[in-house]
Write a protein that holds these residues in place. Structure first.
Motif, PDB file in Angstrom:
ATOM      1  N   VAL A  93       0.782  -1.126   0.026  1.00  0.00           N
ATOM      2  CA  VAL A  93       0.016   0.025  -0.114  1.00  0.00           C
ATOM      3  C   VAL A  93       0.868   1.358   0.053  1.00  0.00           C
ATOM      4  N   LEU A 107       2.357   2.389  -3.320  1.00  0.00           N
ATOM      5  CA  LEU A 107       1.404   2.707  -4.267  1.00  0.00           C
ATOM      6  C   LEU A 107       0.768   3.983  -3.943  1.00  0.00           C
ATOM      7  N   LEU A 108       0.835   4.420  -2.747  1.00  0.00           N
ATOM      8  CA  LEU A 108       0.166   5.781  -2.168  1.00  0.00           C
ATOM      9  C   LEU A 108       1.225   6.701  -2.669  1.00  0.00           C
ATOM     10  N   HIS A 126       3.245   6.657  -5.162  1.00  0.00           N
ATOM     11  CA  HIS A 126       3.752   6.945  -6.575  1.00  0.00           C
ATOM     12  C   HIS A 126       3.515   8.162  -7.209  1.00  0.00           C
ATOM     13  N   CYS A 147      -1.869  12.288  -4.210  1.00  0.00           N
ATOM     14  CA  CYS A 147      -1.713  10.841  -4.208  1.00  0.00           C
ATOM     15  C   CYS A 147      -2.804  10.002  -3.938  1.00  0.00           C
ATOM     16  N   PHE A 148      -3.657  10.727  -3.090  1.00  0.00           N
ATOM     17  CA  PHE A 148      -4.901  10.033  -2.748  1.00  0.00           C
ATOM     18  C   PHE A 148      -6.144  10.709  -2.791  1.00  0.00           C
ATOM     19  N   ALA A 206      -3.540   5.404  -6.991  1.00  0.00           N
ATOM     20  CA  ALA A 206      -3.692   5.001  -6.017  1.00  0.00           C
ATOM     21  C   ALA A 206      -5.176   4.812  -5.370  1.00  0.00           C
ATOM     22  N   THR A 207      -5.980   5.836  -5.573  1.00  0.00           N
ATOM     23  CA  THR A 207      -7.241   6.115  -5.107  1.00  0.00           C
ATOM     24  C   THR A 207      -7.952   5.010  -5.795  1.00  0.00           C
ATOM     25  N   LEU A 258      -7.024   1.296  -4.773  1.00  0.00           N
ATOM     26  CA  LEU A 258      -7.641   0.929  -3.272  1.00  0.00           C
ATOM     27  C   LEU A 258      -8.946   0.790  -2.981  1.00  0.00           C
TER      28      LEU A 258
END
Length: 275
Positions: A118, A121-122, A124, A145-146, A152-153, A156
């Motif tokens: 995770v 990924l967040l 990146h 990022c999110f 990532a959003t 996830l």
């Protein structure tokens, strides 16, 4: 490396090291605050200066000899010492004064989603923006990022939906507890898997220029991911489900508003029996 990193920090290092190197950065563990931030003749209070001269960051991320941000790993033993909340607050204040982004995470960020951890990924999108800024000389205008439609959003949230579909077979509604403590958003998901027995997943996040400002949304998604992991372990007979008293304790901790460290302490200690 394992001689001076605890097990949580070592796991984070092994996950992060190849990722940051891929983006042309370096990951340094156990770096003193005073080596990152200049405090001499800065006019800070004596208490803050004394702390800063002794404390260290778990990790810093560096590119072209510039510190991009610092990372603090809060594992299950983080609050074994009751002075930890005070130290955390001092470190946060010092970083804010010097405009250094401090990313504080727990073990939920080290979970895996579709064979990807995770945390990388967040991060990146953050590194993509940094690389674009370096090439163009100008900050890139884009999603955090999110937030919004970042990769990532999307990934996830898709995984969270998969978890929700998987646990639907239990025919019981998932309970959700939420709170905010010291600027950190917390979310807990509770699922009854048998009579009087429950699986629990928790997640935390704080607004930042690295992961984005929607901490509530990120904490909720992380709690669903952790709940899915707990249900998997339960189904594989690797973990026993929690009794009702654990759920009642969780509810009371999340609803309390006056005792500063209790939510963070409980959320972190829950990983002692989860990882």
């Amino acid at each position: 490396m394992s001689e001076f990193l605890n097990s949580c920090e070592l796991s984070a290092f092994n996950i992060m090291q190849p990722f940051v190197q891929l983006h042309g950065c370096q990951l340094f563990p156990k770096v003193k605050l005073g080596d990152v931030i200049q405090f001499r003749r800065s006019g800070i209070e004596k208490e803050h200066f004394e702390y800063a001269s002794k404390a260290h960051f778990d990790f810093i991320v560096v590119k072209d000899n510039q510190v991009l941000f610092a990372i603090e790993i809060d594992g299950p033993n983080h609050y074994k010492n009751d002075t930890a909340p005070l130290r955390d607050e001092l470190k946060k204040n010092l970083c804010q004064r010097k405009n250094l982004e401090l990313l504080r995470i727990d073990l939920g960020y080290l979970n895996e989603v579709n064979d990807q951890h995770v945390l990388p990924l967040l991060l990146h999108n953050y590194f993509v923006r940094q690389n674009t800024k370096q090439i163009s000389g100008k900050p890139r205008v884009g999603t955090a990022c999110f937030e919004n439609d970042s990769p990532a959003t999307t990934m996830l949230e898709q995984h969270a939906q998969t978890v929700n579909e998987k646990i639907a077979k239990y025919k019981t509604k998932t309970s959700n507890f939420e709170t905010v403590e010291n600027g950190i958003s917390y979310s807990a998901r509770v699922l009854q898997v048998e009579e009087g027995r429950y699986c629990i997943g928790q997640g935390s996040a704080h607004p930042s220029g690295i992961l984005g400002t929607d901490a509530k949304k990120l904490a909720d998604v992380l709690s669903i991911i952790e709940l899915g992991r707990q249900v998997d372990l339960y189904q594989q007979n690797k973990k026993t489900a929690k009794p009702l008293r654990e759920v009642e304790l969780l509810r009371s901790v999340y609803s309390a508003t006056e005792i500063f460290p209790e939510v963070r302490r409980y959320a972190l200690e829950s990983y002692s029996n989860q990882h």
